[in-house]
Design an enzyme around this catalytic site. Structure first.
Site, PDB file in Angstrom:
ATOM      1  N   GLU A 166       2.829  -5.700   8.416  1.00 31.40           N
ATOM      2  CA  GLU A 166       3.367  -4.796   7.387  1.00 31.40           C
ATOM      3  C   GLU A 166       3.623  -3.388   7.892  1.00 31.40           C
ATOM      4  O   GLU A 166       3.055  -2.409   7.401  1.00 31.40           O
ATOM      5  CB  GLU A 166       2.441  -4.774   6.167  1.00 31.40           C
ATOM      6  CG  GLU A 166       2.440  -6.097   5.435  1.00 31.40           C
ATOM      7  CD  GLU A 166       1.830  -6.055   4.049  1.00 31.40           C
ATOM      8  OE1 GLU A 166       1.170  -5.061   3.718  1.00 31.40           O
ATOM      9  OE2 GLU A 166       2.014  -7.025   3.311  1.00 31.40           O
ATOM     10  N   GLU A 371       1.490 -14.419   4.532  1.00 31.16           N
ATOM     11  CA  GLU A 371       0.593 -14.149   3.399  1.00 31.16           C
ATOM     12  C   GLU A 371       1.330 -14.457   2.111  1.00 31.16           C
ATOM     13  O   GLU A 371       2.520 -14.158   1.976  1.00 31.16           O
ATOM     14  CB  GLU A 371       0.186 -12.665   3.332  1.00 31.16           C
ATOM     15  CG  GLU A 371      -0.754 -12.222   4.412  1.00 31.16           C
ATOM     16  CD  GLU A 371      -1.092 -10.732   4.326  1.00 31.16           C
ATOM     17  OE1 GLU A 371      -1.071 -10.162   3.221  1.00 31.16           O
ATOM     18  OE2 GLU A 371      -1.358 -10.153   5.393  1.00 31.16           O
TER      19      GLU A 371
END
Ligand code: BGP
Length: 472
Positions: A166, A371
């Protein structure tokens, strides 16, 4: 598009689950580990820190035995850089090296493919103190050296690697880069400098992986929420294009295409945030492409136009955590067509199907969902059992969307749920739980940290056993 038949999941589909070191391991100061920026982060005292977390450092065998029982084909976890290099560079800490050897060997002995995130928010505090971390070019070499060490040490057994988790969220959160916030504009400028250095570093890490790890595959793990125009007003459509360029595509365009997309570049130049590009930087990205795209998906966002005016001039960034709205670009509004988690994350499995198709169309690389999960507050019965039907509903709908995207041609490597066991949430401590396995602790009461299987554990086990045939 609807079709008369539905393609099944391929036999080699990696049914997995994820964690990150700082959120699950605990043992924050044990066996020679150095501090990361997460360890020194000033926490809201109402939520727990990362000192003990789920104590996976001491429970890893038990946790991996549960993964085996669940039938996991893959376990995605991160290496805490400061267990290997306590200062981020320099001396190697053998006890840290051994820990990950043990985890990897345990996975392999259990028939589980390890997928390693090299850097999941835990930037070494030592590098911040030595030279300012990602804001300095020396960070590139130190990251590549650390990755190279991991490839050489674990690459005989680990074939799937993730460069940065991220990156967009790191760029917009000063504490994750390791500096103190001043003004949002200054923070953003630094964030985009860090972003540039991270992209260059990732490119050289990809190169090293390809040179060192036989059969190794490596890619980023970006956060990629689906964005929709809120209405069919042309202005909202344009704002949506801006938000996609400025928030979703920019990291991957650098990683995969080796370029600043034109809108992002103009945005940075106009706001005086463009970092200096050194000779060879873009070439390094262009020539060292990822093998796949890993992405985290939780929710979607509805995008509306936000014209600048006297009250809201261009550059008036008010939201500190993530610039969720910016005059002259876009704003995020509530989507009344969706329900949300207790934390306001709007639940949207169709968004996952959309994102998958967008990513595959734009980058033409296989996808790995790194995820996807449902955070909730939970109360167990006296045996530690949790009836987490909401989680089962969330995951089965999202997996169905993967199946539908696959049905129309998108190539997937696998799906990793977040998270296998309950771990410390990124922003909300231990009260926000995501696991298939409950960990018996509360925010500030460590209790006995015992593991117990939730209803979703049995559901995921069945899903894996029938290779997703139950997902309809
Ligand atoms: C992603 C992070 C994870 C994890 C997850 C859930 O952004 O990569 O580390 O934290 O989100 O977020 P949270 O824990 O804040 O609910």
């Amino acid at each position: 598009m609807e079709t008369k038949t539905m393609k099944p999941f391929p036999d080699n589909f990696l049914w997995g689950s994820s964690t990150a070191a700082f959120q699950c391991e605990g043992a924050a100061h044990e066996d020679g580990k150095g501090n990361s920026v997460m360890d020194v982060r000033v926490q809201d005292p109402s939520i727990c820190n990362y000192e003990v977390a789920a104590d996976h450092y001491h429970h890893y065998k038990e946790d991996i035995a549960l993964m085996k029982e669940c039938g996991l084909k893959a376990y995605r976890f991160s290496i805490a850089w400061t267990r290997i290099f306590p200062e981020g560079n320099g001396e190697v800490n053998q006890r840290g090296v051994d820990f990950y050897n043990n985890v990897i060997n345990e996975c392999i002995a259990s028939g589980i493919t390890p997928i390693i995130t090299l850097y999941h928010f835990e930037y070494p505090q030592g590098l911040v103190e030595q030279y300012g971390g990602w804001l300095d070019r020396r960070s590139i070499e130190d990251y590549v050296n650390y990755c190279t060490f991991c490839f050489k040490t674990y690459g005989d057994r680990v074939k799937y690697w993730l460069t940065v988790n991220e990156q967009d969220h790191v760029n917009h959160m000063p504490f994750r880069i390791g500096f103190k916030s001043t003004s949002v504009l200054e923070d953003e400028k630094k964030g985009y400098l860090a972003n540039h250095n991270m992209c260059v570093a990732a490119a050289y890490a990809i190169k090293a992986c390809h040179e060192i790890v036989e059969g190794g595959k490596i890619g980023p793990a970006v956060c990629f929420d689906m964005h929709y125009p809120t209405s069919n007003k042309p202005e909202d459509g344009l704002a949506w294009l801006d938000s996609m360029d400025l928030r979703n595509y920019y990291v991957l365009d650098m990683n995969v295409k080796g370029k600043y997309n034109p809108v992002f570049k103009r945005y940075l130049e106009d706001r005086d945030m463009m970092p200096e590009i050194h000779e060879g930087d873009m070439e390094a990205m262009k020539t060292n492409k990822p093998d796949f795209i890993g992405f985290n998906y939780y929710a979607s966002k509805s995008i509306s136009a936000f014209p600048a005016d006297e009250e809201h001039p261009i550059g008036d960034l008010k939201i500190k955590l993530l610039p969720a709205e910016e005059p002259g670009a876009y704003k995020i509004v509530k989507n009344n067509n969706l329900t949300a988690t207790l934390w306001g994350w709007e639940i949207d499995n169709i968004g996952l199907e959309c994102v998958s198709r967008i990513l595959y169309d734009r980058y033409e690389l296989p996808l790995l969902i790194t995820e996807c999960g449902f955070g909730n507050k939970e109360t167990p019965d006296e045996n530690g059992y949790v009836e987490d039907d909401d989680r089962i509903d969330y995951l089965s709908k999202h997996i169905l969307s993967v199946k539908k995207a696959m049905n129309v041609g998108v190539e997937f490597i696998g799906f990793c749920s977040w998270s296998f066991m309950d771990i410390v949430s990124g922003h909300s401590g231990f009260s926000k739980r995501y696991g298939f396995v409950r960990v018996n602790r509360e925010e500030h009461d460590l209790k006995d940290l015992a593991r117990s299987k939730k209803k979703s554990f049995y559901w995921y086990k069945e899903t894996i056993a029938c290779n997703g045939e139950n997902i309809k």
